[in-house]
Design a protein around this motif. Structure first.
Motif, PDB file in Angstrom:
ATOM      1  N   PHE A   1       8.751  41.951  12.168  1.00  0.00           N
ATOM      2  CA  PHE A   1       7.379  42.021  12.660  1.00  0.00           C
ATOM      3  C   PHE A   1       6.419  41.317  11.711  1.00  0.00           C
ATOM      4  O   PHE A   1       6.710  41.150  10.541  1.00  0.00           O
TER       5      PHE A   1
ATOM      6  N   VAL B   1       6.067  40.716  17.163  1.00  0.00           N
ATOM      7  CA  VAL B   1       7.464  40.399  16.867  1.00  0.00           C
ATOM      8  C   VAL B   1       7.538  38.943  16.425  1.00  0.00           C
ATOM      9  O   VAL B   1       7.001  38.066  17.092  1.00  0.00           O
TER      10      VAL B   1
ATOM     11  N   THR C   1      14.153  38.712  16.388  1.00  0.00           N
ATOM     12  CA  THR C   1      15.114  39.806  16.305  1.00  0.00           C
ATOM     13  C   THR C   1      16.236  39.348  15.391  1.00  0.00           C
ATOM     14  O   THR C   1      16.500  38.155  15.271  1.00  0.00           O
TER      15      THR C   1
ATOM     16  N   ILE D   1      14.332  44.165  14.233  1.00  0.00           N
ATOM     17  CA  ILE D   1      13.178  43.346  14.613  1.00  0.00           C
ATOM     18  C   ILE D   1      12.397  42.996  13.359  1.00  0.00           C
ATOM     19  O   ILE D   1      12.172  43.846  12.507  1.00  0.00           O
TER      20      ILE D   1
END
Length: 177
Positions: free
Chosen positions: A42, A52, A55, A40
């Motif tokens: 961030f 987020v 991904t 992920i």
């Protein structure tokens, strides 16, 4: 990576020990326990809110399909992360490859025909994994280095596309005169 204080801070939660591996790859050895993440990316927003961005392909979060851009991290392994910095949260997410980490996210969703927004809690267990093809600490360090270079190239491409569009408009306007 982390940008200067006061700016939006970005972090890729795939790796730990990257800076030392990239700077001194000979100081690491393949028998070390490698810290891994959940795939992920961030961003730390003002007030210590961790959202987020995306991904990563092949990561645990992508495979689970639950985590989406814009989700906010609420807790990691039962520990509330509100107000923690990105590096502190990174320390909680990262761990030995193959171990599990419990995370809770919150997502704002519109509910029903009236479109009223509601916060939805999303608990999830994710496996910590190294990126595909990473077989040594040197590979992990190189993968992180390449990811940073790709981001720089994407930014440069956007800049060049803007300049090209501007030049095309200038040519069109000149041709009309």
């Amino acid at each position: 990576f982390v940008e200067r204080p006061g700016q939006v801070t970005f972090g890729v939660f795939f790796f730990k020990m990257l800076d030392s591996m990239v700077q001194n790859p000979s100081d690491t050895n393949a028998s070390q326990v490698q810290a891994a993440g959940v795939g992920i990316v961030f961003v730390e927003r003002q007030g210590g809110i961790i959202n987020v961005i995306t991904t990563t392909r092949g990561g645990s979060a992508e495979k689970a399909g639950t985590v989406k851009p814009g989700d906010t991290v609420i807790s990691v392994d039962g520990q509330n992360v509100k107000g923690m910095g990105l590096e502190q949260v990174k320390g909680l997410v990262m761990g030995p490859e193959g171990t599990m980490v419990s995370m809770v996210f919150v997502r704002r969703e519109k509910q029903g025909p009236s479109g009223v927004a509601k916060d939805v809690m999303l608990p999830i267990e994710l496996e910590r994994k190294l990126p595909a093809g990473a077989s040594s600490p040197q590979d992990v360090g190189r993968a992180a280095q390449l990811e940073r270079e790709v981001e720089k190239l994407r930014d440069r491409t956007k800049t060049l596309q803007g300049q090209l569009a501007s030049a095309q408009q200038t040519i069109i306007q000149r041709d009309r005169q």
